[in-house]
Design a protein around this motif. Structure first.
Motif, PDB file in Angstrom:
ATOM      1  N   LYS A  27       0.959  -1.326   0.038  1.00  0.00           N
ATOM      2  CA  LYS A  27      -0.030  -0.528  -0.263  1.00  0.00           C
ATOM      3  C   LYS A  27       0.526   1.454  -0.076  1.00  0.00           C
ATOM      4  CE  LYS A  27      -3.872   3.052   0.096  1.00  0.00           C
ATOM      5  NZ  LYS A  27      -4.266   2.765  -0.958  1.00  0.00           N
ATOM      6  N   PHE A  28       0.613   1.945  -0.792  1.00  0.00           N
ATOM      7  CA  PHE A  28       1.694   3.332  -1.265  1.00  0.00           C
ATOM      8  C   PHE A  28       0.419   4.948  -0.787  1.00  0.00           C
ATOM      9  CE2 PHE A  28       3.288   0.834  -4.647  1.00  0.00           C
ATOM     10  CZ  PHE A  28       3.286  -0.198  -4.057  1.00  0.00           C
ATOM     11  N   PHE A  29       0.934   5.381   0.091  1.00  0.00           N
ATOM     12  CA  PHE A  29       0.457   6.593  -0.184  1.00  0.00           C
ATOM     13  C   PHE A  29       1.126   8.647  -0.692  1.00  0.00           C
ATOM     14  CE2 PHE A  29      -1.402   4.915   4.038  1.00  0.00           C
ATOM     15  CZ  PHE A  29      -2.946   4.425   2.815  1.00  0.00           C
ATOM     16  N   PRO A  30       1.679   9.273  -1.017  1.00  0.00           N
ATOM     17  CA  PRO A  30       1.580   9.595  -1.337  1.00  0.00           C
ATOM     18  C   PRO A  30       3.821  10.370  -1.174  1.00  0.00           C
ATOM     19  CG  PRO A  30      -0.637  11.015  -1.959  1.00  0.00           C
ATOM     20  CD  PRO A  30      -0.074   9.973  -0.346  1.00  0.00           C
ATOM     21  N   GLY A  31       3.830   9.999  -1.044  1.00  0.00           N
ATOM     22  CA  GLY A  31       5.374   9.573  -0.388  1.00  0.00           C
ATOM     23  C   GLY A  31       5.848   9.024   0.262  1.00  0.00           C
ATOM     24  N   VAL A  32       5.096   8.210   0.942  1.00  0.00           N
ATOM     25  CA  VAL A  32       5.117   7.412   1.848  1.00  0.00           C
ATOM     26  C   VAL A  32       4.511   5.570   0.973  1.00  0.00           C
ATOM     27  CG1 VAL A  32       4.530   6.295   3.917  1.00  0.00           C
ATOM     28  CG2 VAL A  32       4.419   8.654   3.631  1.00  0.00           C
ATOM     29  N   VAL A  33       5.742   4.463   1.589  1.00  0.00           N
ATOM     30  CA  VAL A  33       4.909   3.478   1.300  1.00  0.00           C
ATOM     31  C   VAL A  33       4.705   2.651   2.938  1.00  0.00           C
ATOM     32  CG1 VAL A  33       5.993   1.079   0.619  1.00  0.00           C
ATOM     33  CG2 VAL A  33       6.889   3.045  -0.229  1.00  0.00           C
ATOM     34  N   ASP A  72      -2.911  -1.391  -2.710  1.00  0.00           N
ATOM     35  CA  ASP A  72      -1.872  -1.148  -4.399  1.00  0.00           C
ATOM     36  C   ASP A  72      -1.032  -3.124  -4.653  1.00  0.00           C
ATOM     37  OD1 ASP A  72      -2.478   0.489  -4.537  1.00  0.00           O
ATOM     38  OD2 ASP A  72      -0.956   1.854  -3.408  1.00  0.00           O
TER      39      ASP A  72
ATOM     40  N   ALA C 362       2.714  11.041  -6.957  1.00  0.00           N
ATOM     41  CA  ALA C 362       3.453  11.200  -5.977  1.00  0.00           C
ATOM     42  C   ALA C 362       3.387   9.964  -5.861  1.00  0.00           C
ATOM     43  CB  ALA C 362       3.086  12.265  -4.673  1.00  0.00           C
ATOM     44  N   ALA C 382      10.055   6.607   4.074  1.00  0.00           N
ATOM     45  CA  ALA C 382       9.783   8.040   4.617  1.00  0.00           C
ATOM     46  C   ALA C 382      10.005   8.303   6.393  1.00  0.00           C
ATOM     47  CB  ALA C 382       8.422   8.297   4.072  1.00  0.00           C
TER      48      ALA C 382
END
Lengths: 521, 324, 382
Positions: A27-33, A72, C362, C382
């Protein structure tokens, strides 16, 4: 990950009987895995703990299983069939229920309304059949020993009852698999015991449970198996009986953890904060703080322990001047500040690390520079006759970023782009650099990872060395125990117990947190 | 004018059944829009576009009634009903834009509402001129006549007050009571209120927040359109530019004063209807007409100031919902 | 990292940011014009003729440029009025009423006093602002004390202001010799200098352009400075972005709300006063061509940036002027301008359309990052 296949069957779970299997979930979020090819399985009747730091991705993967996020990548199997769970409704249809850390209850609705929402029984004429709803709820509540008052509004119910209502909501919807997200976060130690008894009775009744936590003790006490999650991945899955706290801790953070903060003994100076018979009400006008008195001396950390909702929030706001008090006095270095507004209290030397940092602490769409300015905007340091000296301010912000090791590409990015830990460091930098005489630190480490927690604790202890009076309000008993020189237990707006940090007795404090022998119900 | 005379005038007005009949009649468009506002805002969507929706409804009502009579060959009594149908449909279509902006695109709901109000003002003005060739107002159209209810309208005092009205007035009463029932006694009402209070909680038990919010927005579109039709298909029998004159905002205040409930909205609209009915009495009341015209707006401010703090708005009102 | 951390973003990055900030409003205008063309075609009008007429009447010829600029002057003020309040989180949609009330009292006083110009003009400008501010006071106080929504209260005050000024013009101020509701001539000492008098070397012949143009630009710069460089502006913006954090930062939230609406009302009052002193020299009943309402569009199109208000006001000055041209050239109802306004606000407000693209990008990056890290075992993300 190899441990999964190697672990032998054990009591309460048949290795061959897998209810839920997650394979390679990402699962990805903007700028973050958030999740990186996570593999997990849940056996029938077992309690499977997901252990990890804040932000490790435990909740995210469970939100995927519950249909709140689409994955994802990866495959979900329920009862051996590959499924696509697009919504909570789909999850519920598959018998998967979830109790969120922040309860998903509507405060102004009654418990029965909350329980049936989305799956309401109807009368023949299509109206809401609350009579039938109540009957079903009572039946479930009796079967699993989860006592609730169906017609009580959630906002009037205790935290324990709200949690039971949440579990009942999942059961009402026919959950066979239950996901519990940090269920002990808001509970007193004795309530935790009740909860664990409930959880065991649920598994006896055939439910299988994912139990998300970051607390090692809970894993050891309640779980059959445990998967350690770090940085979005499953590091390893263990049989709980075959592992130790130390091993889990090591796996969880990827290094040895110092479980105890070193604190030097030193003498406490003159009283900085004196609270006398202070009273205040909550937002509904009910008594929240009930005539309490205490002092905090220079170079002293006084810890306020207690379960959320016993007046901590009001105490923080009243001392800082964000809310009016209804009685008593607040003295700062002998001066009555209880009628001063926030600005004057800041000028007198009170600093605040607010419990709700994104709401109270930062303006998220201001850059770091202007967030450093917040609370200083009228001070001669930055404010020149023709306006604010932004170039000087920018320098100061740069210094703050360096001094507090705030990870950011520039001081001119919005505060919202910082991680939670760095946001907290930014608040600390601003409040500490102002040179407070009294620092109110409310839940200063909530939601932070271990590194950031250590950083915050070191800063607080350093301030203590420099003679700053610190009022530490925390729902984490461990934090209070390890930092405070003196501990006050807040229960229903009154001080139920006062002990010095040295003779702090965990059980005694735990009892006081629930009002002595009384139980929250 | 001495005090005794003032007293006499006030007494005459209060004793006259036509005062209350006018009150009920004039309050109807406000009430309908306010009830629409209640449904919309209960799901968490602020709707300042009511003004524009009403304007669209008023225009569409006149337009469809006009074509029904003049182009489609329908009778004078059927035409206004076609107008109503057109107004409701166009109101819903127009409010769907509010849904797209406020729900889907998660834009500032108040700003989207303002955009739609300006758009509605321009579009109705544009169409009036483009379709009828004259600026400012449409030609006269077929409109509703009062339908006295047999027997009941003969009751002294109450008869003329309650039972001698155009159909939309009766509809408003039914909608107020029915709306109250739907919002507070049915599963869909429970879901609407849940979405307005705590959308995430509703989402986690499988209630589609978007769908429910669209439903709320569309209901406000239908009722706002009907309210508009009531303006153009009643006594004046035509659409004129900006004929709502801030009624959408007054309706919003009535909804707040009515604590976001259909019945409360209807009742508080009566108050505004009463204030506005006084403008029919300029011959009796010796005040400049401007001051009488001001009255509803002054009353709105007073009522709003009084309602605040007493009435608690839905918790999630105005907050766009995003799943992640 | 030390010094690398604290540097300001490079000029290139900042230019790109500015580009992004401008792209959306500009794009919105373009899309709105396209939608306008589609509407014209749908109703049998010729968009090329229409927009041609618009352009001709807005910009071609000195006369038309003059009118366009004159139209935009009050829009700069009302745009600033709406924008300033918006930065405090307040939506002042009642600028029209503040404008009418402010200018009425300024004009009224202007018919009564006889002082030298150097005193008259400032006195009347201040009067207009103060009365405009007063008209916004009640909504401000109600918002701060009871939470009554300013959208409703400012709108109601606007209607009340409309009727009040109408009454006063017709019954108190009306010039008995006039056939339309209008006041006596305001003292000539109050007339704003026309630019041919200030810059005789630039203007060969008399022009209607007056120094109000410069007042508008100066006020826009002043408001920009106030918002971004002073502690008052900082407080106002903090309240607008997060009132809870502002409160904890020592900002007196209620006071900021009231002050913002007062400043907003003052700017609206100034809009009408400059218009009257520069052009009409009398107070008419309903002399404002909806400047207060167009100010909403101007402010939102400018994304509430005080300097962005200037080009946005010019655009709408051109549109209202050119709108008449469309009517003349292609018979297109001038109301189309309001339609365009509505579409523009809608598109500017719907930032999500633009952000949506950013988010998808992104997400793709995150995925790529994950793949890159998949070889390393301990890679924290991150």
């Amino acid at each position: 990950m190899q441990a999964i296949s190697e672990s032998p069957p054990r009591v309460g779970g048949d290795a061959g009987d897998i209810v839920v299997r997650l394979t390679e979930i990402s699962k990805f979020f903007p700028g973050v895995v958030a999740n990186d090819r996570v593999n997990l399985d849940l056996r029938r009747g077992e309690i499977h703990a997901l252990l990890g730091e804040n932000g490790a991705g435990k909740t995210t993967v469970m939100n995927v299983l519950y249909g709140l996020y689409g994955p994802d990548g990866g495959v979900i199997e329920v009862e051996g069939h590959s499924v696509r769970i697009k919504s909570p409704n789909a999850a519920l249809a598959l018998g998967i229920g979830m109790v969120h850390q922040h309860f998903m209850l509507i405060p102004r609705f009654t418990i029965v309304e909350n329980v049936v929402l989305g799956h309401e029984p109807r009368t023949r004429f299509g109206a809401l059949d609350l009579f039938e709803a109540r009957r079903k709820l009572v039946e479930l509540s009796e079967r699993f020993g989860l006592a609730v008052d169906p017609d009580r509004r959630v906002e009037d119910a205790s935290v324990g009852m709200q949690q039971r209502a949440e579990i009942l909501k999942a059961l009402y919807l026919g959950a066979k698999v239950l996901i519990l997200d940090e269920p002990t976060a808001a509970l007193a130690p004795q309530e935790v015991d009740d909860l664990f008894a409930t959880i065991r009775s649920l598994t006896d009744g055939g439910l299988s449970i994912f139990f998300i936590t970051h607390k090692l003790e809970e894993v050891i006490e309640i779980s059959d198996r445990v998967s350690v999650i770090r940085a979005g991945r499953v590091v390893e899955t263990f049989d709980t009986a075959r592992t130790t706290k130390e091993e889990l801790a090591h796996r969880m953070v990827g290094r040895e953890v110092v479980l105890r903060v070193e604190k030097t003994a030193h003498t406490v100076g003159e009283p900085v904060l004196e609270v006398e018979n202070l009273s205040a009400t909550d937002h509904r006008g009910l008594t929240a703080i009930d005539g309490i008195s205490f002092t905090v001396g220079a170079g002293e950390i006084v810890g306020i322990a207690g379960v959320d909702g016993n007046g901590q929030r009001e105490l923080e706001e009243v001392i800082f001047g964000l809310q009016k008090h209804t009685g008593g006095r607040i003295l700062l270095l002998g001066e009555d500040v209880s009628r001063l507004d926030v600005r004057k209290r800041i000028d007198r030397g009170i600093g605040l690390i607010p419990q709700d940092r994104q709401r109270r602490g930062l303006v998220l769409d201001f850059d770091l520079v202007e967030n450093v300015l917040l609370g200083n905007q009228w001070r001669a340091l930055y404010s020149r006759p023709l306006g604010i000296d932004y170039s000087y301010l920018r320098e100061q912000a740069g210094e703050a970023v360096e001094e507090f090791d705030i990870k950011t590409p520039s001081v001119e990015v919005d505060a919202s782009t910082l991680s939670g830990g760095n946001q907290q460091k930014l608040i600390l930098a601003r409040e500490i650099r102002r040179g407070p005489k009294l620092l109110l630190a409310a839940q200063p480490t909530r939601g932070l990872d271990v590194g950031a927690i250590e950083f915050v604790h070191r800063q607080l202890l350093e301030l203590r060395e420099h003679g700053v009076a610190i009022l530490l309000i925390s729902y984490e008993l461990e934090e209070v125990l390890s930092l405070a020189d003196r501990i006050l237990v807040l229960y229903e707006g009154a001080i139920a117990l006062e002990v010095s940090g040295d003779d702090a007795v965990r059980e005694e404090i735990g009892l006081a947190m629930t009002g002595g022998s009384r139980r929250n119900g | 004018m001495d005090l005794g005379h003032v007293f006499q005038v006030v007494l005459d007005i209060l004793r006259d059944p036509s005062t209350y009949q006018a009150m009920l009649r004039i309050s109807t468009p406000l009430a309908l829009a306010a009830i629409g506002g209640a449904f919309c805002e209960r799901t968490g969507v602020v709707n300042i576009a009511l003004e524009g929706i009403m304007l669209v409804g008023a225009f569409s009502g006149a337009l469809f009634s006009y074509y029904a009579l003049n182009s489609w060959g329908l009778s004078e009594s059927v035409a206004p009903w076609i107008g109503v149908l057109g107004a409701v449909t166009m109101g819903m279509l127009f409010s769907a834009l509010h849904g797209v902006g406020s729900v889907h695109l998660r834009a500032d709901q108040v700003v989207v509402g303002a955009a739609l109000n300006i758009f509605a003002l321009g579009a109705t003005g544009f169409l009036t001129q483009a379709l009828f060739g004259v600026a400012g107002a449409t030609p006269r159209v077929a409109s509703f006549d009062p339908i006295p209810i047999p027997l009941l309208s003969k009751i002294p005092f109450l008869g003329p007050v309650l039972f001698d009205h155009t159909p939309i007035v009766y509809m408003a009463i039914v909608i107020a009571i029915g709306g109250q029932y739907v919002l507070f006694r049915t599963p869909i009402g429970l879901r609407m209120r849940a979405v307005g209070e705590h959308p995430k909680a509703a989402d986690t038990v499988g209630v589609s927040v978007y769908r429910i919010r669209y439903l709320g927005v569309l209901i406000s579109g239908a009722l706002g359109g009907l309210a508009g039709a009531n303006l153009s298909l009643e006594s004046v029998s035509q659409f004129s530019e900006n004929m709502t004159r801030g009624r959408g905002f007054i309706a919003l205040a009535a909804n707040i004063f009515g604590k976001w409930t259909p019945l409360g909205s209807w009742l508080s609209s009566l108050l505004f209807g009463f204030a506005e009915s006084l403008k029919l009495r300029t011959q009796v009341i010796d005040l400049p007409p401007e001051f009488i015209l001001m009255l509803p707006y002054v009353l709105t401010i007073v009522v709003l100031a009084g309602a605040m703090g007493r009435a608690v708005p839905p918790n999630a009102i105005g907050k766009p919902y995003s799943k992640q | 990292m030390g010094s690398a951390v604290i540097v300001r973003p490079s000029l290139g990055v900042r230019a790109r940011r500015l580009g992004f900030a401008i792209a959306q409003p500009v794009g919105s205008v373009v899309i709105a014009l396209i939608i306008g063309a589609i509407i014209m075609i749908a109703f049998g009008f010729d968009p090329i003729k229409g927009y041609g007429g618009l352009f001709r009447y807005a910009f071609l010829s000195e006369f038309n440029i003059t009118v366009t600029i004159l139209n935009s002057v009050p829009l700069v003020f009302t745009g600033l009025a709406v924008a300033f309040a918006f930065r405090c989180g307040l939506f002042n949609i009642g600028a029209e009423g503040q404008l009418l009330v402010g200018s009425l009292f300024a004009g009224w006083l202007g018919t009564l006093i006889h002082l030298p110009m150097i005193l008259t003009v400032p006195i009347l400008l201040v009067t207009g602002s103060v009365m405009g501010a007063l008209w916004a006071l009640l909504p401000g106080v109600l918002k701060a004390t009871t939470g009554a929504h300013e959208v409703i209260t400012t709108m109601m005050m606007s209607w009340i202001g409309l009727y009040l000024t109408s009454y006063l013009v017709k019954n108190v101020l009306m010039d008995p010799r006039s056939t339309i509701p209008a006041s006596n001539r305001i003292t000539e000492q109050a007339d704003l200098l026309t630019l041919d008098k200030v810059f005789p070397f630039l203007f060969g012949r008399p022009t209607r352009l007056h120094i109000g143009v410069f007042i508008a630009i100066a006020v826009a710069v002043f408001i920009w400075y106030l918002l971004t460089r002073t502690s008052l502006g900082f407080s106002v913006r903090a309240v607008g972005s997060n009132p809870f954090a502002a409160e904890a930062g020592g900002v007196r939230v209620s006071r900021s709300i009231v002050v913002s609406l007062l400043i907003s009302g003052a700017l609206a009052g100034l809009a009408g006063t400059v218009e009257i002193l520069g052009l009409h020299h009398r107070v008419f009943d309903r002399f404002s061509a909806g400047y207060g309402f167009t100010g909403i569009t101007v402010a939102l199109l400018a994304k509430n940036h005080p300097l962005g208000v200037i080009p946005a006001a010019l655009l709408f000055g051109a549109l209202t002027n050119g709108g008449a041209g469309m009517q003349l050239a292609a018979d297109i109802p001038i109301d189309i301008v309001d339609v365009l306004s509505g579409v523009i606000i809608f598109l500017v407000a719907a930032e999500e359309i633009v952000k949506g693209f950013g988010r998808r990008r992104a997400k793709r990056q995150a995925a790529a990052q994950a793949l890159a890290l998949s070889s390393g075992d301990e890679g924290a993300v991150a």
